[in-house]
Scaffold this motif. Structure first.
Motif, PDB file in Angstrom:
ATOM      1  N   GLN A 351      -9.246  -3.600   1.747  1.00  0.00           N
ATOM      2  CA  GLN A 351      -8.145  -2.895   1.104  1.00  0.00           C
ATOM      3  C   GLN A 351      -8.447  -1.390   1.024  1.00  0.00           C
ATOM      4  O   GLN A 351      -7.565  -0.560   1.274  1.00  0.00           O
ATOM      5  CB  GLN A 351      -7.899  -3.469  -0.294  1.00  0.00           C
ATOM      6  N   ARG A 354      -8.236  -0.004   4.680  1.00  0.00           N
ATOM      7  CA  ARG A 354      -6.860   0.029   5.175  1.00  0.00           C
ATOM      8  C   ARG A 354      -6.021   1.083   4.451  1.00  0.00           C
ATOM      9  O   ARG A 354      -5.164   1.749   5.067  1.00  0.00           O
ATOM     10  CB  ARG A 354      -6.229  -1.356   5.001  1.00  0.00           C
ATOM     11  N   THR A 355      -6.259   1.261   3.168  1.00  0.00           N
ATOM     12  CA  THR A 355      -5.514   2.276   2.406  1.00  0.00           C
ATOM     13  C   THR A 355      -5.799   3.667   2.948  1.00  0.00           C
ATOM     14  O   THR A 355      -4.878   4.488   3.143  1.00  0.00           O
ATOM     15  CB  THR A 355      -5.883   2.193   0.926  1.00  0.00           C
ATOM     16  N   GLN A 357      -6.929   4.444   5.963  1.00  0.00           N
ATOM     17  CA  GLN A 357      -6.389   4.524   7.324  1.00  0.00           C
ATOM     18  C   GLN A 357      -4.878   4.742   7.292  1.00  0.00           C
ATOM     19  O   GLN A 357      -4.347   5.603   8.015  1.00  0.00           O
ATOM     20  CB  GLN A 357      -6.729   3.239   8.069  1.00  0.00           C
ATOM     21  N   ASP A 358      -4.188   3.985   6.467  1.00  0.00           N
ATOM     22  CA  ASP A 358      -2.737   4.127   6.374  1.00  0.00           C
ATOM     23  C   ASP A 358      -2.342   5.506   5.860  1.00  0.00           C
ATOM     24  O   ASP A 358      -1.335   6.087   6.318  1.00  0.00           O
ATOM     25  CB  ASP A 358      -2.169   3.046   5.458  1.00  0.00           C
ATOM     26  N   PHE A 361      -2.724   8.005   8.851  1.00  0.00           N
ATOM     27  CA  PHE A 361      -1.715   7.864   9.896  1.00  0.00           C
ATOM     28  C   PHE A 361      -0.303   8.112   9.373  1.00  0.00           C
ATOM     29  O   PHE A 361       0.581   8.522  10.138  1.00  0.00           O
ATOM     30  CB  PHE A 361      -1.821   6.479  10.539  1.00  0.00           C
ATOM     31  N   ALA A 362      -0.082   7.907   8.092  1.00  0.00           N
ATOM     32  CA  ALA A 362       1.219   8.259   7.520  1.00  0.00           C
ATOM     33  C   ALA A 362       1.402   9.772   7.543  1.00  0.00           C
ATOM     34  O   ALA A 362       2.486  10.284   7.890  1.00  0.00           O
ATOM     35  CB  ALA A 362       1.326   7.720   6.102  1.00  0.00           C
ATOM     36  N   SER A 365       1.940  10.809  11.143  1.00  0.00           N
ATOM     37  CA  SER A 365       3.286  10.471  11.593  1.00  0.00           C
ATOM     38  C   SER A 365       4.313  11.464  11.057  1.00  0.00           C
ATOM     39  O   SER A 365       5.224  11.893  11.772  1.00  0.00           O
ATOM     40  CB  SER A 365       3.640   9.044  11.149  1.00  0.00           C
TER      41      SER A 365
END
Length: 505
Positions: A351, A354-355, A357-358, A361-362, A365
């Motif tokens: 978790q 992934r947090t 990483q997200d 990439f957010a 983006s």
């Protein structure tokens, strides 16, 4: 009254016990050499089987007597019933009818005047006791009742064995003992028939014991075979099993089944149990070693994933989009290679990773979306600028070159465009630049003084070689005239090329 006169009214048993006319013993001092006991208070016997008085074989009376079974207080009643019914009695056990002796005891023995009681045997008469308590007929009746009691015991053994309600082994022992006792039994009756009856019971019991032993051996062999199969399965599982839960459940099922298998001798059972127990212990050791290694691997995986999660969290705020995205891809590969930690820890660390990483990439983006919008606007501006550039008039090369320079400056100021638009836009711009460059080149060639000088020089050289050729011919030197003509021709070609270049500017 003298002792001899008193003896006329009492019966003396060989063991010295005195009997009066009512068959009730009176205590006497023990004899130094006691003989066999031949008389005791009479016990009523059940209806005789196999041909008693008034009872016909196969009649309702006989069937009722058989159905009633032996008395529960009979001294030779078996301690327990056999596990399997025994076969039907052979003819020796059921076909030989032995009549009770009590109705007609004189058929089977006699009483001497001195009171000695004899019984008829296959080998002749045998003394069975002495009767001094009354009439000889009473003595015969007394010993005949004793015979009837023995006959009843033998018939009960035969009946219970035939009905399957007796232990064959116990019945065999009782029948043999009873048969052996006939040689010294103090009874009067059909000893030959009773012996034949007991022979039949013994034969039947021996057959039943054999059958029981064969069934017991078969059951034992089946039990041994089943436990050997279970032990072999356990040994295979102990070496090959890797599905630990399924194999552990199977070991439990084997143990439960093992406990239900009976009828094996202790030595064989202990040997099989050692095989199973050894296999189970080996499996438990392998399983324990596996999970110990797994715990160590999970501890290492947890430490490594904590490092990766921490690095990911540090990269989450990076604006270096390309290298950071590449590093996140590498981190994911390393995460998968690290293995699994304990489930709770693994889920928590994933978790975190992934947090982070997200988040990166957010942000990337969003940045790319803003950049794409800007690039789209730039592309639109460049397309508008190209429309203007493609309308530049190349009739005045100097003005065209100045207009192109202005377009190029504004082009560079606009900035980047989407990747897919780069090549089409650049191609259109190169076409405009090539058009202006050709116009400038044409103007330069038309006004180039060096080109005009070359044309004049080529004409002069042609004239020189023509003059030399004419002079050589006048002098009669044909060879020099020919050489001069060849050189003049070469320069004429060069002159024509130079004049053509000047004309096309």
């Amino acid at each position: 009254m003298s002792e001899q006169h008193q003896g006329a009214h009492t019966a003396a048993e060989p063991d010295g016990t005195q009997l009066d006319g009512t068959d009730q013993p009176r205590p006497q001092p023990p004899s130094p050499s006691p003989g066999p006991v031949v008389a005791e208070p009479h016990r009523p016997r059940p209806p005789a089987l196999h041909g008693g008085p008034g009872v016909e074989p196969g009649s309702e009376d006989e069937l009722d007597a058989v159905a009633a079974g032996p008395s529960p207080t009979h001294p030779h009643e078996p301690a327990h019933e056999p596990a399997h019914p025994v076969p039907a009695p052979p003819p020796a056990a059921s076909g030989h009818a032995v009549a009770p002796a009590s109705p007609h005891p004189e058929r089977w023995g006699r009483v001497d005047p001195d009171g000695t009681v004899y019984v008829n045997t296959a080998d002749g008469e045998r003394s069975v006791g002495s009767w001094q308590a009354g009439e000889p007929a009473e003595g015969l009746a007394h010993f005949a009742r004793r015979f009837d009691d023995v006959l009843t015991e033998a018939e009960l053994l035969a009946t219970r064995l035939s009905a399957g309600g007796a232990d064959p082994k116990h019945t065999l022992s009782s029948a043999r003992t009873l048969r052996e006792s006939l040689t010294e039994a103090h009874v009067v009756g059909d000893l030959v028939g009773l012996s034949a009856l007991l022979d039949g019971v013994v034969a039947q019991a021996e057959q039943a014991v054999g059958t029981q032993r064969a069934e017991r051996d078969a059951a034992r062999n089946a039990a041994v075979a089943r436990k050997e199969t279970l032990a072999a399965e356990a040994e295979t599982l102990s070496v090959e099993a890797t599905q630990w839960k399924q194999a552990g459940d199977r070991f439990k099922a084997i143990l439960d089944e093992w406990r239900t298998i009976r009828g094996i001798d202790r030595k064989t059972d202990e040997a099989l149990w050692k095989r199973f127990s050894k296999a189970r212990e080996a499996f438990n050791r392998r399983r324990g070693s596996h999970f110990a290694d797994l715990d160590r691997q999970r501890s290492g995986a947890r430490a490594r994933k904590e490092e990766l999660a921490l690095e990911a969290e540090k990269l989450a705020d990076s604006d270096d989009w390309g290298p950071t995205a590449a590093r996140f891809r590498d981190l994911m590969t390393e995460w998968k290679a690290a293995g699994r930690a304990q489930k709770d820890a693994d889920d928590t660390l994933w978790q975190r990773f992934r947090t982070a990483q997200d988040a990166f990439f957010a942000r990337r983006s969003q940045n790319f979306a803003e950049r794409d919008a800007e690039f789209d606007a730039n592309a639109a501006a460049k397309r508008s600028l190209l429309d203007e550039a493609e309308k530049i008039d190349t009739g005045d090369p100097d003005a065209a070159r100045a207009a192109l320079r202005n377009v190029q400056e504004r082009w560079e100021a606009i900035g980047k465009v989407p990747r897919d638009d780069i090549r089409p836009l650049e191609a259109r711009m190169r076409a405009v630049e090539e058009k202006v460059r050709e116009a400038v080149d044409r103007q330069w060639r038309r006004t180039d003084p060096e080109a005009e000088a070359r044309v004049a020089q080529f004409r002069e050289r042609v004239a020189q070689f023509e003059a030399q050729a004419a002079k050589a011919r006048a002098a009669g030197d044909a060879r020099r005239a020919q050489q001069a003509d060849a050189q003049a021709e070469q320069w004429r070609e060069w002159l024509a090329t130079a004049e053509q270049a000047v004309q096309h500017r």
